[in-house]
Design a protein around this motif. Sequence first.
Motif, PDB file in Angstrom:
ATOM      1  N   ASN A   1       0.845  -1.200   0.000  1.00 42.62           N
ATOM      2  CA  ASN A   1       0.000   0.000   0.000  1.00 42.62           C
ATOM      3  C   ASN A   1       0.874   1.241   0.000  1.00 42.62           C
ATOM      4  O   ASN A   1       1.876   1.288   0.712  1.00 42.62           O
ATOM      5  CB  ASN A   1      -0.879   0.038   1.261  1.00 42.62           C
ATOM      6  CG  ASN A   1      -1.977  -0.999   1.249  1.00 42.62           C
ATOM      7  OD1 ASN A   1      -2.444  -1.389   0.182  1.00 42.62           O
ATOM      8  ND2 ASN A   1      -2.380  -1.448   2.411  1.00 42.62           N
TER       9      ASN A   1
ATOM     10  N   TYR B   1       0.516   5.336   0.637  1.00 38.86           N
ATOM     11  CA  TYR B   1      -0.349   6.410   1.114  1.00 38.86           C
ATOM     12  C   TYR B   1       0.281   7.754   0.811  1.00 38.86           C
ATOM     13  O   TYR B   1       1.400   8.019   1.224  1.00 38.86           O
ATOM     14  CB  TYR B   1      -0.521   6.332   2.636  1.00 38.86           C
ATOM     15  CG  TYR B   1      -1.231   5.106   3.152  1.00 38.86           C
ATOM     16  CD1 TYR B   1      -0.601   3.864   3.152  1.00 38.86           C
ATOM     17  CD2 TYR B   1      -2.519   5.194   3.669  1.00 38.86           C
ATOM     18  CE1 TYR B   1      -1.253   2.737   3.646  1.00 38.86           C
ATOM     19  CE2 TYR B   1      -3.167   4.067   4.170  1.00 38.86           C
ATOM     20  CZ  TYR B   1      -2.532   2.848   4.150  1.00 38.86           C
ATOM     21  OH  TYR B   1      -3.171   1.736   4.640  1.00 38.86           O
TER      22      TYR B   1
ATOM     23  N   ASP C   1      -9.876  -8.221   7.332  1.00 41.93           N
ATOM     24  CA  ASP C   1      -9.226  -8.914   6.227  1.00 41.93           C
ATOM     25  C   ASP C   1      -9.883 -10.280   6.121  1.00 41.93           C
ATOM     26  O   ASP C   1      -9.543 -11.190   6.886  1.00 41.93           O
ATOM     27  CB  ASP C   1      -7.718  -9.048   6.492  1.00 41.93           C
ATOM     28  CG  ASP C   1      -7.003  -7.709   6.391  1.00 41.93           C
ATOM     29  OD1 ASP C   1      -7.678  -6.675   6.282  1.00 41.93           O
ATOM     30  OD2 ASP C   1      -5.773  -7.716   6.408  1.00 41.93           O
TER      31      ASP C   1
ATOM     32  N   TRP D   1      -0.271 -10.061  13.477  1.00 45.82           N
ATOM     33  CA  TRP D   1      -1.698  -9.982  13.667  1.00 45.82           C
ATOM     34  C   TRP D   1      -2.286 -11.335  13.304  1.00 45.82           C
ATOM     35  O   TRP D   1      -2.351 -11.648  12.127  1.00 45.82           O
ATOM     36  CB  TRP D   1      -2.110  -8.961  12.615  1.00 45.82           C
ATOM     37  CG  TRP D   1      -3.464  -8.475  12.607  1.00 45.82           C
ATOM     38  CD1 TRP D   1      -4.574  -9.106  12.154  1.00 45.82           C
ATOM     39  CD2 TRP D   1      -3.842  -7.193  13.030  1.00 45.82           C
ATOM     40  NE1 TRP D   1      -5.615  -8.282  12.269  1.00 45.82           N
ATOM     41  CE2 TRP D   1      -5.208  -7.117  12.807  1.00 45.82           C
ATOM     42  CE3 TRP D   1      -3.157  -6.111  13.592  1.00 45.82           C
ATOM     43  CZ2 TRP D   1      -5.921  -5.978  13.122  1.00 45.82           C
ATOM     44  CZ3 TRP D   1      -3.857  -4.992  13.879  1.00 45.82           C
ATOM     45  CH2 TRP D   1      -5.235  -4.930  13.651  1.00 45.82           C
TER      46      TRP D   1
END
Length: 219
Positions: A126, A128, A139, A184
């Motif tokens: 990603n 930004y 997700d 995570w």
Amino acid sequence: MLASTPPLFDDALDAPIREELAPGAGVLRGFALGDAEDLLAAIRRVAARSPFRNVITPGGRTMSVAMTNCGAAGWFSDRRGYRYTAIDPETGRPWPPIPALFMRLARGAAHEAGFRDYAPDVCLINRYEVGARLALHQDRDERDRRAPIVSVSLGLPATFLFGGFLRRDPQRRVPLAHGDVVVWGGPSRMRYHGVLPVRDGVHATTGVLRYNLTFRVAR
Ligand code: MD6
Ligand code: FE
């Protein structure tokens, strides 16, 4: 797993300190710092083959975050929905392979957080710009919803929103800086999360950009 191991209190001053966010989720502060320049160079090589693009959500909105992927598959979205594709729809060719450095870093971070033998097959990249954000989401497009996600922050800082299992659950605000890695998984894998609009600033290495790598076991 983070959930079942006691916290590690490292004696070594240069060891990354794990900050637990919830069972199965934690931040490894500065874990990627030593590799940051090489990671950014590798991102440029991936993007030379599969360029960053702002995909369209199924609802018809253009995402403010620009994305590309490397690995056996890549995350993509258009009006037909969110999904993983083996071919980059933009180039008509397979996504570039995951660079060896990415794999070493992802496996090392997962191991540090208690997840053995992590074998991601997708790395979503990603990018930004100032003002770009990622709305609260889960997700949920991956086949294996227990395997952790390893998330690497580079460049401008951002505030990560870390919620619960329902969209309306309260959220913590977690500041993420250049080189921080979030792991995570396990019981936290399906928590809602997002990124607040990136604030104006200039980073010594990336200028006005934030990059995020998220590794997944998708297929
Ligand atoms: C980002 N990250 O930090 C976006 N998802 O730019 C994510 O969406 C994300 O960091 C799952 C787990 C960790 C993450
Ligand atoms: Fe996410």
